[in-house]
Write a protein that holds these residues in place. Structure first.
Motif, PDB file in Angstrom:
ATOM      1  N   UNK A 657      16.464  41.469 108.014  1.00 44.47           N
ATOM      2  CA  UNK A 657      15.184  41.302 108.606  1.00 44.47           C
ATOM      3  C   UNK A 657      15.429  42.616 108.942  1.00 44.47           C
ATOM      4  N   UNK A 658      15.906  43.151 110.361  1.00 44.06           N
ATOM      5  CA  UNK A 658      15.762  44.498 110.941  1.00 44.06           C
ATOM      6  C   UNK A 658      15.997  45.661 110.044  1.00 44.06           C
ATOM      7  N   UNK A 659      16.934  45.922 109.226  1.00 48.15           N
ATOM      8  CA  UNK A 659      16.878  46.471 108.048  1.00 48.15           C
ATOM      9  C   UNK A 659      18.431  47.246 108.981  1.00 48.15           C
ATOM     10  N   UNK A 660      18.899  46.874 109.351  1.00 46.68           N
ATOM     11  CA  UNK A 660      20.510  47.380 109.832  1.00 46.68           C
ATOM     12  C   UNK A 660      21.593  46.939 108.628  1.00 46.68           C
ATOM     13  N   UNK A 661      23.140  47.798 109.078  1.00 42.12           N
ATOM     14  CA  UNK A 661      24.128  47.686 108.058  1.00 42.12           C
ATOM     15  C   UNK A 661      25.043  47.361 109.330  1.00 42.12           C
ATOM     16  N   UNK A 662      25.521  46.116 108.569  1.00 42.22           N
ATOM     17  CA  UNK A 662      26.819  45.865 109.616  1.00 42.22           C
ATOM     18  C   UNK A 662      28.078  45.504 109.005  1.00 42.22           C
ATOM     19  N   UNK A 663      28.598  46.570 108.610  1.00 39.72           N
ATOM     20  CA  UNK A 663      29.930  47.088 107.848  1.00 39.72           C
ATOM     21  C   UNK A 663      30.537  45.615 108.328  1.00 39.72           C
ATOM     22  N   UNK A 664      31.112  44.794 109.689  1.00 37.58           N
ATOM     23  CA  UNK A 664      31.628  43.605 109.619  1.00 37.58           C
ATOM     24  C   UNK A 664      31.111  42.933 108.851  1.00 37.58           C
ATOM     25  N   UNK A 665      29.423  42.187 109.178  1.00 35.85           N
ATOM     26  CA  UNK A 665      29.467  41.315 107.913  1.00 35.85           C
ATOM     27  C   UNK A 665      29.336  41.254 107.060  1.00 35.85           C
ATOM     28  N   UNK A 666      29.005  42.661 106.547  1.00 34.04           N
ATOM     29  CA  UNK A 666      29.006  42.815 104.626  1.00 34.04           C
ATOM     30  C   UNK A 666      30.199  42.603 104.474  1.00 34.04           C
ATOM     31  N   UNK A 667      31.146  42.672 105.188  1.00 33.03           N
ATOM     32  CA  UNK A 667      32.642  42.276 104.520  1.00 33.03           C
ATOM     33  C   UNK A 667      33.037  40.630 104.732  1.00 33.03           C
ATOM     34  N   UNK A 668      32.444  39.884 105.104  1.00 28.20           N
ATOM     35  CA  UNK A 668      33.208  39.203 105.567  1.00 28.20           C
ATOM     36  C   UNK A 668      31.941  37.983 105.114  1.00 28.20           C
ATOM     37  N   UNK A 669      30.173  38.442 104.431  1.00 29.35           N
ATOM     38  CA  UNK A 669      30.337  37.812 103.486  1.00 29.35           C
ATOM     39  C   UNK A 669      30.004  38.239 101.858  1.00 29.35           C
ATOM     40  N   UNK A 670      31.624  38.873 102.022  1.00 34.95           N
ATOM     41  CA  UNK A 670      31.597  39.436 100.767  1.00 34.95           C
ATOM     42  C   UNK A 670      33.050  38.833 100.413  1.00 34.95           C
ATOM     43  N   UNK A 671      33.567  37.851 101.143  1.00 35.31           N
ATOM     44  CA  UNK A 671      34.920  38.024 100.693  1.00 35.31           C
ATOM     45  C   UNK A 671      35.004  36.215  99.907  1.00 35.31           C
ATOM     46  N   UNK A 672      35.553  36.425  98.825  1.00 42.37           N
ATOM     47  CA  UNK A 672      35.487  35.306  97.940  1.00 42.37           C
ATOM     48  C   UNK A 672      36.191  33.874  98.089  1.00 42.37           C
ATOM     49  N   UNK A 673      35.642  32.555  98.143  1.00 43.25           N
ATOM     50  CA  UNK A 673      36.708  31.429  97.989  1.00 43.25           C
ATOM     51  C   UNK A 673      36.969  30.997  96.957  1.00 43.25           C
ATOM     52  N   UNK A 674      38.352  31.733  97.189  1.00 43.16           N
ATOM     53  CA  UNK A 674      39.258  31.085  95.720  1.00 43.16           C
ATOM     54  C   UNK A 674      39.205  29.583  95.421  1.00 43.16           C
ATOM     55  N   UNK A 675      39.765  28.822  96.691  1.00 45.26           N
ATOM     56  CA  UNK A 675      39.531  27.778  97.133  1.00 45.26           C
ATOM     57  C   UNK A 675      38.823  26.490  97.816  1.00 45.26           C
ATOM     58  N   UNK A 676      38.096  26.242  97.113  1.00 50.46           N
ATOM     59  CA  UNK A 676      36.515  25.879  97.086  1.00 50.46           C
ATOM     60  C   UNK A 676      36.889  24.213  96.917  1.00 50.46           C
ATOM     61  N   UNK A 677      36.651  23.534  98.107  1.00 51.03           N
ATOM     62  CA  UNK A 677      36.990  22.174  98.249  1.00 51.03           C
ATOM     63  C   UNK A 677      36.415  21.414  98.761  1.00 51.03           C
ATOM     64  N   UNK A 678      35.973  20.261  98.618  1.00 48.36           N
ATOM     65  CA  UNK A 678      34.467  19.017  99.191  1.00 48.36           C
ATOM     66  C   UNK A 678      34.804  17.924  98.566  1.00 48.36           C
ATOM     67  N   UNK A 679      35.009  16.471  99.915  1.00 44.08           N
ATOM     68  CA  UNK A 679      35.586  15.351  99.359  1.00 44.08           C
ATOM     69  C   UNK A 679      34.179  14.625  99.363  1.00 44.08           C
ATOM     70  N   UNK A 680      34.501  14.319  98.653  1.00 42.95           N
ATOM     71  CA  UNK A 680      32.835  12.919  98.273  1.00 42.95           C
ATOM     72  C   UNK A 680      33.231  11.845  99.201  1.00 42.95           C
ATOM     73  N   UNK A 681      32.413  11.524 100.285  1.00 39.47           N
ATOM     74  CA  UNK A 681      32.471   9.901 101.015  1.00 39.47           C
ATOM     75  C   UNK A 681      32.179   9.323 100.729  1.00 39.47           C
ATOM     76  N   UNK A 682      33.178   7.773 100.552  1.00 38.89           N
ATOM     77  CA  UNK A 682      32.558   6.262 100.294  1.00 38.89           C
ATOM     78  C   UNK A 682      31.670   6.154 101.524  1.00 38.89           C
TER      79      UNK A 682
END
Length: 772
Positions: A657-682
């Motif tokens: 929204x502010x139109x600024x770039x952050x190399x740190x945030x850009x890299x963090x949010x581009x990291x792949x989740x190669x193991x994505x897990x979730x528990x379905x609760x009973x």
């Protein structure tokens, strides 16, 4: 002509003697009954709004306050310390003694009401303070602090009244914004086992630069939003993660839920549809009346559950919600129908809905040109669907038919295939069952709807749910109720049909009409969806060797046990670790949705390396205990608002929204989740009697892989002795395989395993041995 005559409420003719008015009493009676039902709902909503508005007090408590004030005044005492007199001075008509007495009474009642409202606000504020205390979650079993010992009875006291579904919403605290240095520190700790020393130093430098410069500026904007909004994450998460995505929601976003594993209550397709539709509508009635119990956490804390019955249309990337839809949309053999499930304000019986469904199944009419594969528009990319919608579905007969689908309570597919754990290859058929629910034929589900119920030819059922309106626990709650109500409450006759009677005058299900021009091809959307569906590799298997009963004997969290097992399986598969996503709920906060638990930790990696390198059993047990405690702590932190990823996500949105770039945030949010897990609760075990009906075991559900070279793993812990796993990956990646595929190389005596049945089983067994 009799039917045509009954279609209007009245008609008249003019004769020499005057006007002859002819009324249709049947039509007028239908109008009257529908109006009565509508007004009953309005009264119920007003009543529920009043009860919720004064919670944790009750509306009747006003009477006790008023009587108390009047009683003290009768004893010549002024509990208001002069306020009643002040109120009386501002009331008109003070001429006679009788009027003066009446004004005194009115003033006392006004003061009583103000005092009552003040007490409600005070109680609500106290309850919010109590619900903001989360330290009890971090205390070890048997080591409860004095603060928690005092806190428990206070919460019980303020929540002793039976709450409605949303009674706690106004008392839940707002999600706090973590300190930016804490989030950055926890992030660096989470990626340490995944990076080399050089890579970690580089990431640390980026993080420090972000924290000391741009991060503080973004944090100020985020804190401002948190002061103004009820939840600083949820609206942006819904908008940018789900609704702004331009790719297909099929496989990438939507998820599925399965039927019972061993049991199919009836093999009659129409009958299963009749009971399932009825159970879903009964659940909707409970939601509208707020009769569902709020989620109970740790037996003494009740939290209001965010629940919305939304009919979702994301074609325009917005959520649309219509109340009280009285029909469902049905798809069968390329044709669409509108099926009315209410008549004269009355919900049709399961037998009547079965009768109507059977009419659709017996209808021999062919699909109209372009109709059969129309649903593929909701399965492909979003931009072509929006363009097609604007060009061909914005007016005329196409708009009316599209409105019928989107305004329906939900979507029903009468599938012409048979699915389930059956035949000569029951476990292999479960994989086909999962793929069918995840994407079907790519055109026989309406993926934009809140959910599509699928009823197969052999009576098996399932659903495909759209993600933006609700997360999996909400839909799982609905589906648990549906399965239990279908099997144990509604039931079937001996020949497999629904119970009840059929009114012979039920109108035919209404066939939806389309006028699809020849140039309005859906082939491009279907091609995109088909390529995506063909690439998905699904595997479902029940793990029966042991369950949470034996795991808990080790005094270990079953979820931590399974999460570390999955990391061990991945390590054996890929000879390394990866960024691991586990979904956690934030329903301790108002409008809370999810947070990420970064399950791969320094402690879990240390245990796995020790186990694989042949360390002593004593050392492995010690490291495993540390790893499980670390995982539980990470999960608790995510639940209590101290997670990492939602905070960084919102900081990234602010930066855009502010139109600024952050190399740190850009890299963090581009990291792949190669193991994505979730528990379905009973969540509603009280609905299932597993002792007397042990075969009525839920399979849970699953989802597609998040990364092209990764896995999606969903699991459900059923009872004490079983865990069901749903594993997905992509065929296009040569390094991932979901299905059972263990090959031995006799020359090298090397086992090549993937994260599938054998590997997870081996990992669980290894973990179990190390735990003991």
């Amino acid at each position: 002509m009799a039917e045509a005559h009954q279609a209007v409420a009245f008609q008249f003719t003019i004769t020499p003697e005057g006007i002859d008015l002819q009324l249709s009493y049947q039509a007028l009676n239908q109008i009257y009954l529908s109006g009565v039902r509508s007004w009953k709902k309005r009264v119920s909503r007003v009543r529920n709004s009043l009860i919720k508005g004064v919670y944790p007090a009750s509306p009747s408590s006003w009477l006790f306050v008023a009587i108390g004030i009047l009683a003290t005044m009768y004893m010549q005492s002024d509990p208001s310390m002069g306020l009643i007199t002040k109120i009386q001075q501002h009331l008109p008509l003070r001429y006679t003694t009788a009027m003066s007495v009446g004004q005194t009474m009115v003033s006392a009642l006004v003061f009583s009401t103000l005092l009552w409202l003040s007490l409600i606000l005070a109680l609500r504020f106290c309850l919010k303070l109590l619900l903001s205390y989360h330290q009890w979650m971090f205390e070890k079993h048997g080591r409860i602090s004095n603060t928690t010992k005092v806190w428990v009875p206070l919460v019980r006291l303020l929540s002793s009244r039976k709450p409605l579904l949303y009674s706690y919403q106004s008392s839940l605290p707002h999600l706090p914004v973590p300190a930016i240095q804490d989030t950055v520190s926890r992030y660096l700790e989470s990626v340490r086992p995944l990076l080399t020393d050089l890579e970690f130093k580089r990431m640390t430098d980026l993080a420090n630069e972000f924290e000391s410069n741009l991060g503080n500026r973004l944090q100020r904007y985020l804190k401002l939003k948190a002061l103004w909004a009820t939840n600083y994450v949820s609206d942006w998460w819904e908008e940018y993660v789900y609704l702004r995505s331009r790719g297909p929601i099929m496989v990438n976003s939507n998820y599925y839920g399965m039927d019972f594993l061993y049991v199919t209550p009836t093999s009659v397709q129409a009958a299963r549809a009749g009971n399932t539709i009825t159970a879903l509508l009964l659940y909707r009635r409970k939601v509208n009346r707020e009769e569902l119990k709020p989620v109970r956490l740790h037996t003494f804390l009740q939290i209001g559950k965010i629940m919305r019955w939304r009919n979702v249309n994301t074609c325009h990337d917005v959520l649309q919600h219509w109340l009280d839809s009285e029909f469902v949309a049905v798809y069968h053999r390329g044709r669409y129908f509108r099926l009315w499930v209410y008549r004269a304000g009355r919900l049709l019986s399961p037998r009547e809905i079965e009768y109507q469904i059977q009419r659709i199944l017996d209808d021999p009419s062919p699909a109209l040109p372009g109709e059969e594969k129309l649903g593929a528009l909701t399965a492909g990319d979003r931009i072509p669907w929006a363009q097609m919608r604007k060009q061909y579905f914005s007016s005329g007969v196409n708009k009316r038919s599209l409105d019928a689908i989107e305004r329906a309570a939900f979507f029903v597919t009468l599938d012409d295939e048979e699915q389930g754990m059956r035949g000569d290859d029951p476990e292999g058929n479960l994989d086909s069952y999962a793929k069918s629910l995840l994407h079907g034929k790519c055109y026989d589900r309406w993926f934009d709807k809140s959910f599509s119920v699928v009823i197969y030819k052999n009576g098996k059922s399932g659903l495909n749910a759209e993600h933006s309106w609700a997360d999996a626990p909400t839909v799982a709650h609905l589906w648990e109720y549906t399965l239990a109500t279908d099997a144990f409450q509604l039931g079937y006759t001996e020949d497999g049909h629904c119970k009840g009677e059929v009114e012979p005058s039920l109108p035919q299900p209404q066939r939806l009409v389309w006028n699809i021009p020849a140039e309005a091809q859906v082939s491009s959307s279907l091609a995109v969806a088909q390529a995506l569906a063909d690439d998905v590799d699904c595997h479902v298997f029940p793990f029966r060797e042991f369950g949470k009963g034996r795991i808990k004997k080790c005094r270990i969290s079953p979820d931590a046990f399974i999460q570390i097992s999955l990391q061990l399986a991945y390590y054996r598969d890929r000879s390394g670790f990866c960024l691991t996503y586990e979904a956690s709920m934030t329903r301790l906060f108002r409008e809370g949705r999810t947070e990420t638990v970064r399950s791969c930790s320094n402690e879990s990696c240390a245990f796995i390396k020790a186990l694989e390198s042949g360390e002593t059993e004593e050392e492995c047990r010690r490291l495993f205990q540390l790893a499980s405690e670390k995982h539980q702590n990470l999960y608790r932190m995510a639940m209590t608002g101290a997670g990492i990823d939602r905070h960084l996500f919102c900081l990234y949105v602010v930066s855009k929204y502010l139109g600024v770039e952050s190399p740190f945030l850009k890299e963090v949010l581009s990291e792949p989740w190669r193991l994505s897990t979730s528990q379905t609760p009973v969540q509603q075990m009280n609905l299932f009697d597993l002792k007397n009906h042990p075969d009525f075991i839920s399979l849970g559900g699953g989802f597609g892989p998040v990364a092209d070279d990764g896995y999606g793993v969903s699991y459900i812990i059923v009872g004490e002795d079983m865990v069901n796993f749903h594993v997905s990956s992509k065929y296009s990646c040569s390094q991932t395989v979901s299905n059972v595929s263990v090959s031995w190389s006799s020359e090298t005596s090397h086992t090549v395993c993937s994260i599938q049945h054998a590997t997870i089983t081996q990992a669980l067994s290894s973990m179990f041995l190390s735990a003991f």
